[in-house]
Every structure is written in structure tokens, then in C-alpha cells.
Design a protein around this motif. Structure first.
Motif, mmCIF file in Angstrom:
data_model
loop_
_atom_site.group_PDB
_atom_site.id
_atom_site.type_symbol
_atom_site.label_atom_id
_atom_site.label_comp_id
_atom_site.label_asym_id
_atom_site.label_seq_id
_atom_site.Cartn_x
_atom_site.Cartn_y
_atom_site.Cartn_z
ATOM 1 N N ILE B 34 0.829 -1.213 0.000
ATOM 2 C CA ILE B 34 0.000 0.000 0.000
ATOM 3 C C ILE B 34 0.862 1.262 0.000
ATOM 4 O O ILE B 34 0.474 2.270 -0.565
ATOM 5 N N GLY B 38 -0.221 3.214 -2.886
ATOM 6 C CA GLY B 38 -1.178 4.204 -2.396
ATOM 7 C C GLY B 38 -0.678 5.626 -2.632
ATOM 8 O O GLY B 38 0.512 5.857 -2.848
ATOM 9 N N ASP B 39 -1.637 6.541 -2.578
ATOM 10 C CA ASP B 39 -1.263 7.946 -2.710
ATOM 11 C C ASP B 39 -0.509 8.381 -1.448
ATOM 12 O O ASP B 39 -0.942 8.078 -0.338
ATOM 13 N N GLN B 42 -2.117 9.603 1.810
ATOM 14 C CA GLN B 42 -2.838 8.673 2.692
ATOM 15 C C GLN B 42 -1.898 7.696 3.397
ATOM 16 O O GLN B 42 -2.326 6.940 4.254
ATOM 17 N N THR B 43 -0.628 7.666 2.988
ATOM 18 C CA THR B 43 0.276 6.688 3.616
ATOM 19 C C THR B 43 1.386 7.389 4.398
ATOM 20 O O THR B 43 1.200 7.703 5.579
ATOM 21 N N PRO B 53 -6.152 2.265 1.879
ATOM 22 C CA PRO B 53 -6.207 3.566 1.227
ATOM 23 C C PRO B 53 -7.249 3.582 0.112
ATOM 24 O O PRO B 53 -7.561 2.538 -0.469
ATOM 25 N N SER B 54 -7.802 4.769 -0.154
ATOM 26 C CA SER B 54 -8.834 4.854 -1.190
ATOM 27 C C SER B 54 -8.273 5.383 -2.513
ATOM 28 O O SER B 54 -8.863 5.174 -3.552
ATOM 29 N N LYS B 55 -7.125 6.061 -2.452
ATOM 30 C CA LYS B 55 -6.543 6.602 -3.681
ATOM 31 C C LYS B 55 -5.259 5.841 -4.025
ATOM 32 O O LYS B 55 -4.407 5.647 -3.162
ATOM 33 N N PHE B 56 -5.212 5.372 -5.250
ATOM 34 C CA PHE B 56 -4.023 4.638 -5.670
ATOM 35 C C PHE B 56 -3.291 5.385 -6.765
ATOM 36 O O PHE B 56 -3.890 6.173 -7.489
#
Lengths: 321, 279
Positions: B34, B38-39, B42-43, B53-56
């Protein structure tokens, strides 16, 4: 007919245990020879020496008159069936049977495998895996693998002992039939006297690393060379009074100079075997048409006996007392 | 056959145990994935990073690998080559060594095994330097094959040990039977015993492959000019100090291991070995 197999003064020890002690043996062409003995007497070791998996400490092995003592197993052209069949688990039935043909670069593999499969009634299971077939079928596959390439002779290490009782009887008679059909030499190892009696042309009784007696089964029973053979062979051990041995049916119940106190009566088909003790504690078993109650005193005479001697002279049968 | 009575309840405990174990093993890989995918908001940039996470984004990968292509591919290829040489050589040498050892009495073979492991007791660093001197003379320095030979020092004892276990599971009687059926010594060794030892061989292959794949000490000393993947990542993460590109690299290192494990796992399970032996 010449000798198929000859063992000359074979000895083999594991550490300090002498398993085979200066043994010699000759087996004739086309003979069904049974090696009989209690477990742990070196029967399997003997087969391993013949086939070449084990080397004897001393002595020579001849097959077809040729000294093969120093040859590896794959150069002896023998077939062997192990007690647990030793089928190759990663191959199916067909490839198990074909394996010796491939190793010997024999042609017409497919035809030969199918022929032998038909002979042993395993055509339907040729494509099956080894773990998908029954014990009886495994035994047939092991036999098929042994006979498929026409070896010089066959060695079988208790091949029937892992079968259910019912299958064992049919397998036994099939084996005998097969041997007669092939007209080949079989050396068959067993601890089961019934198998020895049913199968063997000659039976060699193995005791303390040597053949204590080699003869047909009837002679083992009627003319045991030693008290040990008399004890080992037969449904009941031979009765011995003063170094004289007699079978239960060689004595006559009713009157006579001997007497025993009955401990039990055992019924076998339509006769009875009466177990009892003589006054000096000697155990006696007699054959009788009727049962006796425990504690009854039975008088009997011995009609026929053989005398066991300390020396190695063959015992002689007498028929009077 | 080992069969023992097990209550239905104990099955649940087994599953709970497996679940906890899998969680512990898989969680770091998941976090790695992630962070890499992930963006960053968010990480790594978040005070309370979300577990899902919701945005990749592929931006981390693009940033990590852009302008890097040929070096990276060369390192990846070098690692791959080295690992396959190590694993193949380990099987080739290990199988024969293990067979020989399995023929000796337990007393003698256990002494020899202990001696084999003696080589792993010496720190790699202390032998890597003399080895590099020899390799320079032999022309093996900086080559995949030379590195593989050095890594064999730590891999081989374990492979031999593993394969001895595999050979012990092959019934002795099958070997005798093969000889009686007309197979020569080497035919028996390769056509009868080897196929039956496959599960153990594959395990040994996988293990030696993975030991080579992330081996560091020998690689950094014996192959610094054209480095393997772990060395490249080490240089990169220390030089650039960027955790986002480092995680992208790490994921790249992890993937082949997972793929190989999945591909080979079907050979490893197999309790069919004793099926031809009854009683």
C-alpha cells in the motif's frame, strides 16, 4: 536337468550376529523351492544374497552354472517380488510393468505388457495409479512386473503374507498354476507351513543360518531329521518321549503303557486333538475320534515313532512298540 | 501412516493458529504494497494512515524507475541469473552428496553434516575478501557465476541437509527393486530415486534460490560494479533516501519470490510416496 541355482558355502554376518552359516544349496531347473523358517532366521537375507543386493561374507552363488557372486543385481537377470511389492509409486500400473523391459532395452514393450496383464487379469487397471488399487491387485502387478521379461528364475519374499485370508488362498493356487505354466524355477520364502505344503516341490527349513532339512513337505512331517523340525513342522509339535518322536495320529488311545491327564480337547473338523500332561510333566497331543473331559486319564500306546539322535544321522521310522 | 484422533474442536484451533501466523507474515508485505501503490497523502504523509487507502497511484513506480531503466533491468537480470545458478548447482551437487551421505551410517553422516555446516559458521565478510582476490585472478570477479559459487558456501550445507531428509523418505526397497529390474546404479539414481525425491528437491531449490536472491554480503563485495537487485536498492535508498521509491523497489524484489513459490508449491505437497509399499 541341470542346477538352476547353486549356493556354495555361503556365510553372512551382521556385526556379531551370524545370519547365514556356511550354507550350501542346489535348486533344480523348473523347481518350486520353498524356504521355510520362523521370522528372523535370515530368509530374506538369503534371497538378497541370491539376487545380489547383499554380498555374502564368503561363499559363491552360481546361476545357470555361472558364478555371479560379484555381479550387481541388474546383471543377474533374476526377478524378485518383495514382501511389500515395492511398486514404483510415481508410475501407473502400466509403467511399473514396463519398467524392467525399458531397463533391459527389450522391444515390443506395449505388446508384452498387455499380454502379461491379460494373463494376470489386470488389464482394466493398467492406467491406474498404484495407490488406487487393492492389495491383491498390487500383488498381481508385482508378479506381472516379475514375469514380463522372462528372467532366469524368480525369487519371492513372502508375497502372500500381506493379503487378506480369502485372497491369499486364491493367490496361492494361482501362483502354483502360474509357475507350472511358465515352467520356471521359483524360490519362495515363507514362514507359513500351509504355503510351503501347498506350493513347494521341495522345502528347505531354515534354522540357525543353515538348512536343517531339505525334502518334500511330507517327509518333513513324517521323517523330521531333528526334534526342532518335528516341533516346528505340523499343526501340532511332535510328541517326544525319551528322544522318540511321534505324531498325534501315530498313537492309539485306549490302552498301553503310557498315560496322561487331559487338559483340553480341541475339535478339528470331525476329529479331536487331546492335549494332556504325563506324570513327569511332558506335554502330549493325541488324535482321538471322541473328546475327553479335562482331568480324565487317558492310556495310549505308540504305534510308530522316529528316534532323534544327537548325531546328524537321518532318523529312521519304526512301526512297532 | 500416522493417524491420531483429533476432536472437531482442535481443528478450529489449528485454523486460528494458521490465521494468526498468516496475518503476521502477510501484514508487512501488505503495508509494503500500500505504501508503494497508495497515494502518499494517505500513507507516509498521513498522521493516521488508513489501513485501506482509497486513492491509488503508479507515480511512485514511475518516479522510482524512470531514468533508471537499464540499470534496474540489468540488476534484476543479474539477481535472477545468480539465483538460478545457485539453486541449480545446489541441487546438482547437493543431490549426489545427500545420496552418498544417506548410504553411510548415521554416526558418520552426522559428523560430516556438522562439518559441512562449519563453513556457515565463518562470517561471510571474513571470507568474501580473500575470495574476491582469488576471483580477480580467475576472472570471476563481478560475474554472476563467481557470485553464485561464493553463495554456494552458505546455501549448500542446508540443501544437502534438506535433501538427505527427502532421500530418507524414499523407501530403500524401491532402490533394490530397481536394481533387480535391471536398472544400473545411475539409472536407479536418476530415474527411480530422483522422481521420488522431487518434493524435497523442489523445497531445496526454492530455499537456495531465495537465499541467493536476497544475499547481501558476498554480493556487495564480489559484484559491486554490476550489482544485484538488493545491492542496487541499498545504494538507492541510502543515496536518495526516498522511502517511496525504496518501497517500489522492495515490491519488485518480493514479486518473483511469490511467483516462484506459487509455481513450485504444487510439487512440494505430496504424501503419495509410500503408496506402493504396503504393510
Amino acid at each position: 536337468m541341470g542346477n538352476k541355482l547353486e549356493l556354495r558355502n555361503i556365510s553372512k554376518s551382521y556385526g556379531r550376529t551370524k545370519v547365514i552359516d556356511n550354507m550350501s544349496l542346489e535348486v533344480e531347473e523348473g523347481e518350486f523351492f520353498v524356504v521355510l523358517g520362523p521370522s528372523g532366521t535370515g530368509k530374506s537375507t538369503l534371497l538378497k544374497i541370491i539376487v545380489g543386493i547383499e554380498q555374502p561374507d564368503s561363499g559363491k552363488v552360481f546361476i545357470d552354472g555361472r558364478d555371479v557372486t560379484r555381479l550387481p543385481p541388474n546383471k543377474r537377470n533374476l526377478a524378485m517380488v518383495f514382501q511389500n511389492y515395492a511398486l514404483y509409486p510415481n508410475m501407473n500400473v502400466y509403467n511399473n510393468i514396463a519398467f524392467p523391459l525399458k531397463m533391459h532395452r527389450i522391444r515390443y514393450i506395449d505388446r508384452k505388457v498387455k499380454e502379461v496383464a491379460a494373463k494376470l487379469n489386470i488389464t482394466e487397471i493398467l492406467q491406474k495409479k498404484i495407490y488406487q488399487i487393492s492389495g491383491g491387485q498390487q500383488q498381481r502387478v508385482a508378479l506381472a512386473r516379475a514375469i514380463v521379461r522372462n528372467p532366469s528364475m524368480f525369487l519371492l519374499d513372502e508375497p502372500l503374507s500381506n493379503l487378506d485370508a480369502r485372497v491369499r488362498y486364491t493367490a496361492r493356487s494361482e501362483l502354483k498354476k502360474l509357475q507350472q505354466e511358465l515352467n520356471q524355477t521359483f524360490v519362495f520364502v515363507t514362514h507359513d507351513q500351509k504355503e510351503a505344503e501347498a506350493l513347494g516341490d521341495r522345502v528347505g527349513v531354515l534354522h540357525n543360518g543353515v538348512f536343517e532339512q531339505v525334502s518334500d513337505y511330507k517327509d518333513l512331517y513324517e521323517k523330521p531329521k531333528t526334534a526342532w523340525i518335528g516341533d516346528f513342522v505340523g499343526d501340532f509339535p511332535i510328541n517326544i518321549i525319551d528322544n522318540k518322536g511321534f505324531r498325534p495320529e501315530w498313537a492309539k488311545i485306549g490302552s498301553g503303557k503310557f498315560s496322561m491327564t487331559v487338559s483340553l480337547s480341541e475339535s478339528v473338523s470331525d476329529v479331536y486333538f487331546i492335549h494332556g500332561l504325563m506324570d513327569d510333566g511332558t506335554g502330549i497331543i493325541l488324535k482321538s475320534p471322541k473328546p475327553f473331559g479335562s482331568g480324565e486319564v487317558v492310556h495310549f500306546s505308540v504305534e510308530k515313532f522316529i528316534e532323534f539322535k544327537e548325531a546328524e544321522n537321518p532318523p529312521q521310522a519304526f512301526s512297532s512298540v | 501412516m500416522v493417524s491420531e484422533y483429533r476432536s472437531p474442536k482442535s481443528k478450529y484451533y489449528t485454523y486460528i493458529g494458521i490465521a494468526i501466523f498468516s496475518f503476521l507474515v502477510l501484514l508487512p508485505i501488505y503495508i509494503l504494497a500500500i505504501i508503494a501503490l497508495g497515494d502518499p497523502s494517505q500513507t507516509v504523509a498521513a498522521y493516521y494512515p488508513a489501513l485501506i487507502p482509497s486513492k491509488f497511484t503508479l507515480a511512485n513506480f514511475i518516479k522510482a524507475f524512470s531514468g533508471y531503466g537499464s540499470v534496474l533491468i540489468a540488476a534484476f537480470y543479474k539477481s535472477l541469473e545468480t539465483a538460478f545458478i545457485v539453486a541449480s548447482l545446489a541441487i546438482l551437487l547437493g543431490y549426489h552428496a545427500a545420496y552418498g551421505l544417506s548410504k553411510l551410517s548415521f554416526k558418520v553422516s552426522s559428523i560430516l553434516i556438522a562439518l559441512l555446516f562449519f563453513s556457515t559458521m565463518i562470517p561471510s565478510l571474513t571470507i568474501a575478501i580473500p575470495i574476491s582476490v582469488s576471483f580477480l585472478k580467475l576472472g570471476l570477479y563481478d560475474s554472476a557465476f563467481g557470485l553464485a559459487l561464493a553463495q554456494e558456501l552458505i546455501v549448500l550445507p542446508l540443501t544437502v541437509f534438506l535433501m538427505m531428509g527427502a532421500l530418507q523418505s524414499v523407501p530403500k526397497q524401491l532402490e533394490s527393486q530397481a536394481r533387480v529390474d535391471g536398472a544400473g546404479f545411475f539409472q536407479t539414481l536418476y530415474q527411480v530415486i530422483f522422481p521420488l525425491a522431487i518434493p524435497g528437491v523442489i523445497s531445496a531449490f526454492l530455499l537456495s534460490w531465495m537465499m541467493s536472491w536476497d544475499e547481501f554480503t558476498f554480493a556487495v563485495i564480489l559484484s559491486p560494479v554490476h550489482p544485484t537487485l538488493p545491492i542496487l536498492i541499498y545504494f538507492d535508498s541510502t543515496a536518495r533516501g526516498d522511502i517511496l521509491t525504496a518501497t517500489s523497489f522492495s515490491l519488485l524484489v518480493t514479486l518473483p519470490v511469490i511467483v516462484l513459490t506459487i509455481v513450485l508449491s504444487k510439487f512440494i505437497k505430496g504424501s503419495y510416496l509410500t503408496a506402493g509399499i504396503t504393510g
